[in-house]
Design an enzyme around this catalytic site. Structure first.
Site, mmCIF file in Angstrom:
data_model
loop_
_atom_site.group_PDB
_atom_site.id
_atom_site.type_symbol
_atom_site.label_atom_id
_atom_site.label_comp_id
_atom_site.label_asym_id
_atom_site.label_seq_id
_atom_site.Cartn_x
_atom_site.Cartn_y
_atom_site.Cartn_z
ATOM 1 C CE LYS A 46 3.470 23.156 1.458
ATOM 2 N NZ LYS A 46 2.122 22.660 1.800
ATOM 3 C CB CYS A 132 -6.401 19.196 4.245
ATOM 4 S SG CYS A 132 -4.615 19.349 4.217
#
Length: 313
Positions: A46, A132
């Site tokens: 992740k 992001c």
């Protein structure tokens, strides 16, 4: 003789090109071990921040007819959790090491994590997520070309291990050109395109409302919806990047045909997100079978026989 899906990538050999997309089925050690035991050729952790994050309030993921919409908010167990996992994995096996994904909330946070990896014993591949947010009110990092070049310059001042970057989708030839010009300046191992198509909106006509809670229902779109955009990004960068920068194709891989199309556009490895979320790790068995059937029908013995050889009219 049946077609081989064996894939060479960054000096390692994998039984097939399929991986999970970071963010799907990789939050916990349990999920990572399930990926390791599955038929995936490789797997990735992740995307992590220095400290553990709960992520956005739920519901934050919703299945829609042609894919998914999500606004997860980077839930993760923290950098140390995943670094310890990959180091422990490496101590037990030198084959098919997990990829480690980092996604700091600032340039300094990314540099901090990468310095620790550089000084660690981990000798696998790291993926830096440039898709992001950078700071509130600013676009995600990879949409700010000056910041992208700044962060990569600072990273490669000290980072000497294999590093790839995760990119958002681009939609304009001028942006493909500009980003490729930046990426070609650095010793990148690969790029991964695409992350979800940002800030879509899905409406439930019965409730006359949105389907996820964060951001008033706005979220990243994945699944079948995004495959044409993903293929375009894979192809555009395959034609623009220096050959030593490989490409991981991500977006809309639901069938063996989708996988074949990504490879035909120039991808070397393939990541599966929405379909893995919906189907579980057995998806890798099905995708391999379907891809091999297409290759057998076309007479291809290996992926390298057709990779990147998309024909134009």
């Amino acid at each position: 003789m049946s077609s081989s899906l064996q894939t060479a990538f960054l000096g390692s050999y994998y039984q097939n090109p399929f991986m999970n997309a970071s963010g799907v089925h990789c939050l916990t050690v349990k999920e990572l071990n399930e990926l390791s035991a599955s038929r995936a050729g490789a797997f990735i952790t992740k995307s992590c921040t220095t400290k553990e994050r709960e992520g956005n309030p739920k519901p934050r993921y919703y299945s829609v007819p042609l894919g998914s919409i999500n606004s997860m908010g980077l839930p993760n167990k923290g950098f140390d959790y995943y670094l310890n996992y990959v180091l422990d994995f490496q101590s037990k096996s030198s084959d098919s090491l997990p990829f480690l994904s980092v996604a700091g909330m600032s340039i300094d946070e990314n540099l901090h994590m990468l310095r620790i990896v550089q000084d660690s014993a981990f000798n696998g591949v790291v993926e830096l997520n440039l898709s992001c947010p950078n700071v509130p009110g600013k676009p995600q990092v990879a949409y700010d070309f000056e910041v992208t070049e700044e962060i990569l310059t600072k990273v490669f001042d000290f980072y000497k291990k294999p590093l790839g970057v995760k990119l958002p989708p681009f939609f304009d030839f001028a942006h493909f050109d500009a980003m490729a010009q930046i990426l070609n300046k650095f010793p990148l191992a690969y790029i991964n395109c695409i992350n979800s198509v940002g800030n879509g909106l899905y409406i439930d006509i019965e409730s006359e409302g949105v389907v996820i809670k964060p951001k008033n229902g706005f979220g990243g779109i994945g699944g079948e919806y995004v495959k044409p955009t993903a293929l375009a990004n894979v192809r555009a960068f395959y034609l623009r990047l220096k050959p030593e920068i490989k490409i991981i194709g991500t977006g809309g891989i639901c069938t063996g045909r989708d996988a074949f199309e990504h490879l035909l556009c120039g991808a070397s490895m393939l990541q599966v997100g929405t379909q893995l979320y919906e189907e579980g790790v057995s998806v890798f068995d099905r995708l391999q079978q379907e891809l091999r059937e297409i290759m057998n029908k076309k007479g291809y013995k290996s992926i390298d026989e057709f990779r990147g050889k998309l024909k134009s009219l």
